[in-house]
Write a protein that holds these residues in place. Structure first.
Motif, PDB file in Angstrom:
ATOM      1  N   ARG A 152       0.724  -1.174  -0.026  1.00  0.00           N
ATOM      2  CA  ARG A 152      -0.067  -0.120   0.082  1.00  0.00           C
ATOM      3  C   ARG A 152       0.690   1.253   0.134  1.00  0.00           C
ATOM      4  N   CYS A 167      -5.958   6.477   0.146  1.00  0.00           N
ATOM      5  CA  CYS A 167      -5.193   5.681  -0.529  1.00  0.00           C
ATOM      6  C   CYS A 167      -5.622   5.211  -1.801  1.00  0.00           C
ATOM      7  N   ASP A 187      -5.522   1.426  -2.596  1.00  0.00           N
ATOM      8  CA  ASP A 187      -5.871   0.630  -1.524  1.00  0.00           C
ATOM      9  C   ASP A 187      -7.112   1.241  -1.043  1.00  0.00           C
ATOM     10  N   ARG A 220      -0.974   7.233   3.424  1.00  0.00           N
ATOM     11  CA  ARG A 220      -2.167   8.198   3.053  1.00  0.00           C
ATOM     12  C   ARG A 220      -1.777   9.389   2.543  1.00  0.00           C
ATOM     13  N   ARG A 251      -8.478   2.061   1.775  1.00  0.00           N
ATOM     14  CA  ARG A 251      -8.369   2.938   2.961  1.00  0.00           C
ATOM     15  C   ARG A 251      -8.522   4.298   2.544  1.00  0.00           C
ATOM     16  N   GLU A 252      -9.025   5.069   3.308  1.00  0.00           N
ATOM     17  CA  GLU A 252      -9.134   6.604   2.976  1.00  0.00           C
ATOM     18  C   GLU A 252      -7.790   7.385   2.914  1.00  0.00           C
TER      19      GLU A 252
END
Length: 719
Positions: free
Chosen positions: A655, A680, A675, A658, A677-678
């Motif tokens: 990953r 990403c 990814d 961020r 996720r926030e």
């Protein structure tokens, strides 16, 4: 000529002393008066340096003074960078505070401790430069502020250069050599054909024409090219030939018996062509007793060795075929080569310029390197008076009679801008015949502060212009595009003619290779840019003993870890540290790094966390770090100056950090892993408006919304 680089150094440090960010920190620390005094002294010295340089040629005391000034200028640059680093550290601290990640800076980086430490450093530099200014005032130097060179506007674009198009007047020579080589098929023993002549005559260019000839390519089963240069070491040459024949690394020990058996095995009965370029060895016994028996007893019938050399004695020692003495170009071939460089396609040749140009061509004596260099220089001159001034320069009536092309090369160097002089001279850090990567070279120039932004051009764009200008003026040659394992994409490479390399060494005493230091039995006292290799690893032990100067550029294999720990890292701007190793150290003491290459290293979390404290970092290369699984989240806050991030071959990288979109200066990002996720997702790329070159996208199946990717895609995509 080494002092000619002092003026741009002092000018750069004076400019840094006036930087707004540095002024902010010195005011907050109560040290702005000292900063301003330093700036004034540097400006005063700068005005006198042009006159000092001229007079230093015959004044040893003045030369000594300039050496002291250079050392103080580097020291002042380090101190000013300390202030700049503190400003960036505080900005990053504020960013981390807002996200709830204060890391406890207060105890070891308190304003009071910082002010105390920096006051001592700054006053130390001030005292030294005040003494030098007092000495300077005794010399009676003229104020030369109005004599500084006129800067030429940068051309925004350059077409790709085809160096083969610049080869004139060698068709008959090529035909003769090709016929000689193809006529050896009945000879059982390997035949040796030397091509000799003075430097800059085009011996290597002719050898390349022959090597790439279609009939030659079809006739020989195996073709190998090796540049010997100054290192006529039998085992090194044989090892290199084995590697060329197998296209792989030879890890055999330096045992000539083992190497002979391996050489017989890999060459076998193949008909081969070997080019030994730039041979200097004049000791007959080394060739006759050691290397000739190895090379001339292998291969199939018709095998041949082509040798290029400057010395007729070398040619006589090695030949089995009558050597070819390369002649200078004729008048019309000389003019064609010169005019191709001197006149652009869209400019009509002025009659008066042609007349002057013809006389300048006569002074070049038919030497291709001199003709190309002078043509490249005059292309930037558009007025008759400028051409006349060049014609009247001290380059000799006819350099062929002097057997010396260096005056013309020095004249062309003199007309470079300050930035180009620094960038060219830096290349002395590489050994002769070294293949330089354009992107790496530009990034090293940036890291050392040789390039300044101009107008709408950023540092990378300005570096591109400087690189192509040096290619056009023949300071660099053999430019081509090749696939790079380490960068993960196509890259432009080039080399320097050995005479140009000699010029770079002549104008800069800041650069050295480890081989040069070992040969001269010298320490690192005045070396600021150093390249090391694994070949002389054992001989380097003790080289750093008693060293008080820290290099600014260190290009070394990671196996040098023991010696690296003995260096002071405070002045490092660029570290190239490739190789497989387990590291237990960090880079917190190398806070001024702008360029860091850890490709193929076994990086760990501690090391990467320390990288996040390199707030000035512009280039981070982590290619082929096969165990790298993630990057620190703090990167987005700390590394705001990052321009190039190389991650090719990092196949375990799961990953991205961020909010990578906040690194809005990024021009290079070779890998992006999507990814869910926030911060990403693939939408992070929309703000990276300067990205160029190739980037690989992974895990596109994790795109959260159809609005982010409307077309059907696979799990991996290259852009």
């Amino acid at each position: 000529m080494a002092e000619s680089l002092l003026l741009p150094l002092v000018r750069g440090v004076a400019g840094k002393a006036a930087d707004a960010l540095i002024q902010t920190v010195t005011r907050m620390s109560g040290l702005d008066d000292d900063r301003e005094t330093l700036e004034r002294h540097l400006l005063a010295v700068k005005c006198k340096l042009a006159d000092a340089e001229e007079r230093s040629q015959s004044n040893a005391y003045l030369r000594s003074w300039m050496e002291k000034l250079k050392a103080v200028a580097y020291e002042a640059d380090d101190v000013l960078d300390d202030f700049q680093y503190e400003a960036l550290r505080r900005e990053a601290k504020i960013g981390k505070s807002t996200s709830g990640k204060v890391l406890g800076y207060i105890t070891h980086c308190s304003p009071l401790l910082f002010r105390f430490a920096m006051s001592k450093k700054l006053k130390g530099v001030l005292n030294k430069i005040k003494e030098l200014v007092e000495e300077m005032n005794m010399f009676g130097l003229e104020n030369s502020v109005n004599r500084e060179e006129r800067q030429h506007p940068w051309r925004q674009t350059h077409s790709k250069l085809d160096e083969s198009a610049d080869i004139f007047g060698r068709d008959d020579d090529k035909k003769r050599v090709v016929e000689l080589l193809l006529d050896q098929q009945d000879k059982r023993k390997v035949q040796v054909l030397p091509i000799f002549g003075m430097g800059g005559l085009g011996k290597t260019a002719l050898a390349k024409m022959v090597y790439n000839d279609q009939d030659v390519q079809q006739h020989f089963q195996l073709k190998m090219w090796y540049c010997v240069s100054d290192n006529f070491n039998v085992t090194a040459i044989v090892k290199s030939i084995i590697e060329l024949a197998t296209n792989g690394r030879c890890d055999l020990p330096d045992n000539i018996e083992l190497l002979q058996k391996k050489l017989d095995e890999v060459i076998c009965r193949k008909t081969f062509l070997l080019v030994l370029d730039d041979v200097w060895n004049e000791e007959k016994t080394i060739w006759e007793e050691n290397l000739k028996p190895l090379l001339c007893s292998i291969g199939g019938p018709g095998s041949a060795i082509v040798v290029t050399c400057r010395s007729e004695q070398v040619a006589t020692i090695m030949c089995t075929i009558q050597p070819l003495k390369l002649a200078c170009l004729g008048e019309e071939d000389s003019w064609e080569l010169f005019s191709k460089k001197a006149f652009s396609n869209d400019v009509v040749e002025q009659a008066e310029l042609v007349t002057i140009g013809r006389r300048i061509v006569n002074k070049c004596g038919g030497l291709p390197l001199a003709l190309k260099t002078m043509g490249g220089l005059l292309r930037s001159k558009q007025h008759v008076e400028e051409w006349k001034a060049i014609e009247g320069s001290n380059i000799g009536d006819n350099i062929v009679g002097k057997h010396e092309v260096m005056p013309i090369l020095k004249l062309s160097y003199k007309h470079l801008s300050s930035e180009m002089k620094q960038c060219f001279a830096f290349c002395a850090v590489f050994p002769k015949d070294y293949e330089m990567q354009k992107d790496m070279l530009i990034q090293l120039w940036m890291a050392n502060g040789f390039i300044k932004e101009e107008g709408t051009m950023d540092l990378t764009q300005k570096g591109e212009c400087i690189f192509h200008e040096l290619v056009w003026r023949s300071f660099f040659q053999d430019m081509e595009v090749e696939d790079s394992f380490f960068s993960g994409h196509e890259t432009v490479v080039c080399k320097m003619h050995d005479l140009m390399h000699d010029l770079a060494r002549n104008v800069s005493n800041d650069c050295a290779t480890i081989e040069e230091l070992i040969e001269q039995r010298a320490l690192l006292k005045n070396v600021r840019h150093l390249q090391m290799s694994t070949d002389n690893l054992k001989k380097t032990y003790g080289l750093f003993d008693g060293n008080s100067t820290s290099p600014r550029t260190l290009l070394a294999p990671s196996l040098m870890c023991r010696e690296f720990k003995r260096l002071s890292h405070a002045s490092l701007r660029a570290l190239h540290w490739q190789g497989l190793f387990h590291t237990s150290f960090s880079f917190v003491n190398a806070k001024h790094l702008r360029y860091l290459d850890l490709s193929s290293c076994d990086v760990n979390a501690r090391l990467l966390d320390s990288v996040c404290q390199l707030y000035n970092l512009q280039t981070l290369r982590l290619n082929n770090c096969t165990k790298l699984q993630k990057l620190p989240e703090d990167m987005m806050i700390s590394l705001r100056k990052l321009i190039h991030l190389y991650l090719s071959g990092c196949d375990k990288l799961g990953r991205m950090p961020r909010n990578i979109g906040q690194l809005n200066n990024l021009r290079t990002l070779t890998r992006f892993v999507v990814d869910s996720r926030e911060g990403c997702g693939i939408e992070e790329l929309k703000d990276l408006r300067h990205l160029c070159n190739k980037m690989e996208l992974y895990n596109l199946r994790k795109i959260k919304s159809i609005k982010h990717e409307k077309k059907p895609i696979s799990s991996r995509r290259k852009i």
